[in-house]
Write a protein that holds these residues in place. Structure first.
Motif, PDB file in Angstrom:
ATOM      1  N   ASP A 110       0.797  -1.426   0.127  1.00 37.24           N
ATOM      2  CA  ASP A 110       0.138   0.023  -0.185  1.00 37.24           C
ATOM      3  C   ASP A 110       0.719   1.316   0.138  1.00 37.24           C
ATOM      4  N   GLU A 111       2.004   1.053   0.809  1.00 41.86           N
ATOM      5  CA  GLU A 111       2.655   2.330   0.816  1.00 41.86           C
ATOM      6  C   GLU A 111       3.518   2.812  -0.474  1.00 41.86           C
ATOM      7  N   ALA A 112       3.991   1.535  -1.209  1.00 35.73           N
ATOM      8  CA  ALA A 112       4.670   1.559  -2.507  1.00 35.73           C
ATOM      9  C   ALA A 112       3.573   2.174  -3.403  1.00 35.73           C
ATOM     10  N   ALA A 113       2.391   1.720  -3.292  1.00 33.71           N
ATOM     11  CA  ALA A 113       1.310   2.279  -4.256  1.00 33.71           C
ATOM     12  C   ALA A 113       1.095   3.779  -4.205  1.00 33.71           C
ATOM     13  N   GLY A 116       4.268   5.660  -5.291  1.00 35.12           N
ATOM     14  CA  GLY A 116       4.217   5.988  -6.822  1.00 35.12           C
ATOM     15  C   GLY A 116       3.281   6.827  -7.251  1.00 35.12           C
ATOM     16  N   GLY A 117       2.185   6.716  -6.920  1.00 38.66           N
ATOM     17  CA  GLY A 117       1.087   7.799  -7.053  1.00 38.66           C
ATOM     18  C   GLY A 117       1.434   8.976  -6.763  1.00 38.66           C
ATOM     19  N   ASP A 118       2.407   9.368  -5.737  1.00 37.94           N
ATOM     20  CA  ASP A 118       2.588  10.725  -5.367  1.00 37.94           C
ATOM     21  C   ASP A 118       3.824  11.232  -6.331  1.00 37.94           C
ATOM     22  N   ALA A 119       4.558  10.291  -6.909  1.00 41.01           N
ATOM     23  CA  ALA A 119       5.817  10.471  -7.889  1.00 41.01           C
ATOM     24  C   ALA A 119       5.120  10.950  -8.998  1.00 41.01           C
ATOM     25  N   LEU A 120       4.132  10.141  -9.655  1.00 36.50           N
ATOM     26  CA  LEU A 120       3.806  10.346 -10.739  1.00 36.50           C
ATOM     27  C   LEU A 120       2.913  11.748 -11.205  1.00 36.50           C
ATOM     28  N   ARG A 121       2.229  12.192  -9.931  1.00 35.84           N
ATOM     29  CA  ARG A 121       1.475  13.327  -9.582  1.00 35.84           C
ATOM     30  C   ARG A 121       2.588  14.565  -9.570  1.00 35.84           C
TER      31      ARG A 121
END
Length: 152
Positions: A110-113, A116-121
């Motif tokens: 969950d933390e990795a997802a 990853g979502g934060d980095a993409l944003r």
């Protein structure tokens, strides 16, 4: 265990009584005391007394064998229960450890997802704010990759 202790104490008391009685008979001092010795001297059957003593010894031996076999059975049951308890404890411990690992893996996933979502944003925001700089960086990376590919 308390029942086992009571059984052993009762057996010991019973055996002690029988052994004392037997010892008195062997010495010739029963409840009648010296009269018993006098009766033997007056023609009482020594062979009958010996047979009676042998019979009492046989009873004592059977009693001891019975009590030892009961003690063995109780010990086996106790060992079996201890083994079952240990097996259950190990099984529960392994289940708990597996559950903790599973929960930890889910948390990491969950933390990795989320990361990853934060980095993409963040990348989307940077590209939206500075499109020409992003295009120049992408062209530079492409040029370097092309140069590296020619050498190999």
């Amino acid at each position: 265990m308390a029942a086992l202790r009571r059984s052993v104490a009762t057996s010991e008391a019973g055996n002690l009584f029988l052994l004392r009685t037997l010892a008195r008979r062997i010495r010739g001092t029963t409840a009648a005391g010296n009269e018993d010795i006098m009766a033997r001297k007056n023609g009482s059957s020594v062979a009958g007394d010996i047979a009676e003593i042998e019979h009492e010894i046989g009873q004592l031996m059977r009693d001891i064998e019975t009590r030892v076999s009961r003690l063995n059975a109780m010990t086996r049951r106790g060992a079996s229960q201890a083994a079952n308890g240990a097996s259950e404890f190990v099984s529960d411990t392994i289940s708990d450890a597996a559950e903790r690992v599973r929960n930890g893996a889910n948390t990491v996933s969950d933390e990795a997802a989320r990361m990853g979502g934060d980095a993409l944003r963040k990348i989307e925001e940077e590209v939206g704010q500075r499109p020409l700089l992003t295009l120049a960086i992408a062209a530079g990376i492409g040029f370097l990759a092309g140069m590296a590919g020619r050498r190999h």
